[in-house]
Design a protein around this motif. Structure first.
Motif, short mmCIF file in Angstrom:
data_model
loop_
_atom_site.label_atom_id
_atom_site.label_comp_id
_atom_site.label_asym_id
_atom_site.label_seq_id
_atom_site.Cartn_x
_atom_site.Cartn_y
_atom_site.Cartn_z
N VAL A 1 29.49 -1.51 71.63
CA VAL A 1 28.46 -1.44 70.59
C VAL A 1 28.93 -2.23 69.37
N GLU A 2 28.03 -2.99 68.76
CA GLU A 2 28.34 -3.72 67.54
C GLU A 2 27.87 -2.93 66.33
N ILE A 3 28.77 -2.67 65.40
CA ILE A 3 28.44 -1.94 64.18
C ILE A 3 28.44 -2.94 63.02
N HIS A 4 27.29 -3.08 62.39
CA HIS A 4 27.12 -4.05 61.31
C HIS A 4 26.90 -3.31 59.99
N GLN A 5 27.94 -3.21 59.19
CA GLN A 5 27.82 -2.62 57.86
C GLN A 5 27.33 -3.68 56.87
N GLN A 6 26.89 -3.22 55.70
CA GLN A 6 26.39 -4.13 54.67
C GLN A 6 25.29 -5.05 55.23
N ASP B 1 23.52 -0.89 59.06
CA ASP B 1 23.49 -0.02 57.89
C ASP B 1 23.65 -0.88 56.65
N ARG B 2 22.82 -0.62 55.67
CA ARG B 2 22.92 -1.42 54.44
C ARG B 2 24.15 -1.05 53.62
N GLY B 3 24.75 0.09 53.93
CA GLY B 3 25.98 0.52 53.28
C GLY B 3 27.15 0.44 54.23
N TYR B 4 27.82 1.59 54.43
CA TYR B 4 28.99 1.63 55.31
C TYR B 4 28.88 2.84 56.23
N VAL B 5 29.72 2.88 57.24
CA VAL B 5 29.70 3.96 58.22
C VAL B 5 29.89 5.31 57.54
N GLY B 6 28.92 6.21 57.76
CA GLY B 6 29.01 7.55 57.19
C GLY B 6 28.80 7.60 55.70
N GLY B 7 28.23 6.55 55.11
CA GLY B 7 28.08 6.52 53.66
C GLY B 7 26.85 7.23 53.14
N GLY B 8 25.96 7.65 54.02
CA GLY B 8 24.77 8.38 53.59
C GLY B 8 24.99 9.88 53.69
N ASN B 9 23.99 10.59 54.19
CA ASN B 9 24.10 12.05 54.28
C ASN B 9 25.24 12.50 55.18
N SER B 10 25.61 11.67 56.15
CA SER B 10 26.67 12.07 57.08
C SER B 10 28.02 12.21 56.39
N GLY B 11 28.18 11.61 55.21
CA GLY B 11 29.41 11.76 54.45
C GLY B 11 29.22 12.59 53.19
N ARG B 12 28.03 13.18 53.02
CA ARG B 12 27.71 13.91 51.79
C ARG B 12 27.35 15.37 52.03
N ASN B 13 27.39 15.83 53.26
CA ASN B 13 26.95 17.19 53.55
C ASN B 13 28.11 18.16 53.50
N THR B 14 27.82 19.43 53.68
CA THR B 14 28.86 20.47 53.64
C THR B 14 29.39 20.81 55.03
N ALA B 15 28.99 20.05 56.04
CA ALA B 15 29.60 20.04 57.37
C ALA B 15 29.63 21.40 58.06
N ILE B 16 28.54 22.15 57.95
CA ILE B 16 28.43 23.44 58.63
C ILE B 16 27.73 23.23 59.97
N VAL B 17 28.24 23.89 61.00
CA VAL B 17 27.69 23.78 62.35
C VAL B 17 27.32 25.18 62.84
N ARG B 18 26.12 25.33 63.39
CA ARG B 18 25.66 26.63 63.90
C ARG B 18 24.47 26.41 64.82
N SER B 19 24.09 27.49 65.54
CA SER B 19 22.91 27.41 66.41
C SER B 19 22.03 28.66 66.30
N ASN B 20 22.21 29.45 65.24
CA ASN B 20 21.47 30.72 65.10
C ASN B 20 20.12 30.51 64.43
N TYR B 21 19.27 29.73 65.10
CA TYR B 21 17.97 29.39 64.52
C TYR B 21 16.91 30.42 64.89
N LEU B 22 15.67 30.14 64.47
CA LEU B 22 14.62 31.15 64.60
C LEU B 22 13.74 30.94 65.83
N THR B 23 13.41 29.71 66.15
CA THR B 23 12.53 29.45 67.28
C THR B 23 13.35 29.21 68.55
#
Length: 430
Positions: free
Chosen positions: A214-219, A78-100
């Motif tokens: 697993v090796e996690i390489h930040q930056q 990751d060019r940034g840090y763990v969870g620094g993208g959308n995974s740390g910027r969302n509203t963290a809602i979980v559901r499964s009531n989809y259409l298809t």
């Protein structure tokens, strides 16, 4: 950053240890004794698998690959840090009531994995299944809610359409009167839906993957992907060259930039998605409330903050700056639903990047370039799908066979006309 698994977690294949209450108090006072949650590594010259993106999808793929399919040399970059993208910027809602049916089955597996994730990772991810309400303000919207409810029931999902009186019992502060500008005619009620702590999910998966080698390489930024004879051969990074036969693209909003490196064009357009949070107050909102007509959704954290989201910005961009236009529109729509919160102060707002596909479903699986796999195109659904995406992508990497759950989401569907239309389940206007 600290971890609660002691020395054992420094070795691959070892399960995280458990501290006693005395140990936790002692470590809380003497901060220097805490080892890091995941280790730092020198970048090796070759790996069996390179996963690009250290968000929930990349980390979950690495974790389930190590957990379910035996030891491999796996690197997450990751060019940034763990969870620094959308995974740390969302509203963290979980559901499964989809259409298809395809979407319902897929996301339901993710909810199931989330329900057991704290125990599986020995890390509290704070999953709160408080119920999810998708409001209907018109007859057309109500028909869509009924449609979704029937699809959900056929797939064994707890989901039903309820009226204003029952909605009022679940969310007393919601204005369900008949004299509002957008009267609430009903709602799709999904009791298993809820919220989760996104940082905890990222940290838990990173900790679990690290414990299994697993090796996690930040930056560490990917500058190019090398191919020969239609196959992946390596990755160029700003820290050196890596030889590898498999690269997995888990980069969310930047998915097309990575795919372009191997000449694979993705039918994806990136749009910013903004969110905001208020000052903390006494908890009064138990359920997650969504209005597609008003393009807004709101939930309350255990600390008392109200977390708001809306539809994606109407223009394509990689900008993650907030805008006054978003704040004004958001505040107006929220107050139409809950006028009583007008005195609450908005503390901050932020944005993430959404990779939107034509049918609002993800793109998962193989591509025309052998060894280049994708887990992209999530739009606003990505965090909900983290566990099942990781589990199924890990199976694909290990076996070379596309799991049934993700087969409908392949890249070839766009050329073959097999779209999986999820716009009716988007909850907010995209």
């Amino acid at each position: 950053m600290a971890r609660a698994n002691g020395k054992l977690n420094g070795f691959a294949g070892k399960k995280p240890a458990r501290y006693s209450a005395f140990d936790l108090v002692r470590h809380g006072v003497v901060h220097g004794e805490w080892p890091r949650v995941w280790r730092s590594h020198e970048l090796k010259s070759s790996y069996d698998v390179v996963i690009v993106g250290a968000g929930v999808h990349g980390l979950a793929t690495a974790y389930y690959l190590a957990l379910n399919h035996g030891p491999r040399r796996v690197a997450v970059l990751d060019r940034g840090y763990v969870g620094g993208g959308n995974s740390g910027r969302n509203t963290a809602i979980v559901r499964s009531n989809y259409l298809t049916p395809e979407g319902v089955r897929f996301y339901d597996r993710s909810v199931d994995l989330y329900e057991h994730l704290s125990a599986d990772l020995n890390f509290n991810v704070m999953f709160s299944q408080r119920g999810h309400l998708t409001l209907a303000h018109s007859d057309a919207s109500l028909r869509t809610m009924a449609w979704r409810a029937e699809v959900n029931k056929l797939e064994g999902i707890d989901s039903s359409v309820i009226g204003p009186e029952e909605i009022k019992k679940i969310v007393p502060y919601l204005d369900t009167s008949e004299h509002t500008r957008y009267p609430v005619l009903g709602a799709l009620y999904h009791p298993p839906g809820g919220t989760i702590r996104h940082d905890a999910v990222n940290w838990g998966y990173a900790r679990g993957a690290d414990a299994r080698g697993v090796e996690i390489h930040q930056q560490t930024e990917v500058l190019g992907i090398e191919t020969a004879g239609g196959k992946v051969t390596g990755v160029r990074t700003d820290r050196g060259h890596i030889s590898t036969p498999v690269v997995v693209n888990c980069t969310a909003g930047h998915a097309t930039l990575l795919s372009d490196m191997v000449g694979v064009k993705m039918p994806v357009i990136t749009h910013p998605l903004q969110a905001a949070v208020t000052e903390p107050v006494k908890v009064f909102l138990d359920a997650v409330v969504v209005s597609g007509t008003l393009h807004v959704y709101v939930s309350q954290t255990d600390r008392g903050e109200l977390v708001f989201g809306a539809s994606t910005d109407p223009y394509a961009s990689y900008s993650m700056r907030g805008s006054l236009e978003f704040t004004e529109e958001l505040a107006g729509h929220v107050l139409e639903l809950m006028p009583a919160i007008s005195k609450m102060r908005l503390l901050r707002q932020w944005a993430g990047l959404c990779d939107m596909t034509p049918d609002f479903s993800p793109i998962m699986g193989v591509t025309p370039v052998e060894g280049f796999l994708v887990d992209v195109g999530w739009g606003t659904y990505g965090f909900k799908a983290g566990p099942v995406a990781g589990e199924t992508m890990a199976e694909l990497i290990a076996t070379g066979r596309t799991p049934e759950l993700i087969a409908p989401f392949d890249l070839a569907r766009f050329a073959e006309g097999r779209l999986v239309g999820e716009k009716g389940a988007a909850s907010v206007g995209h």
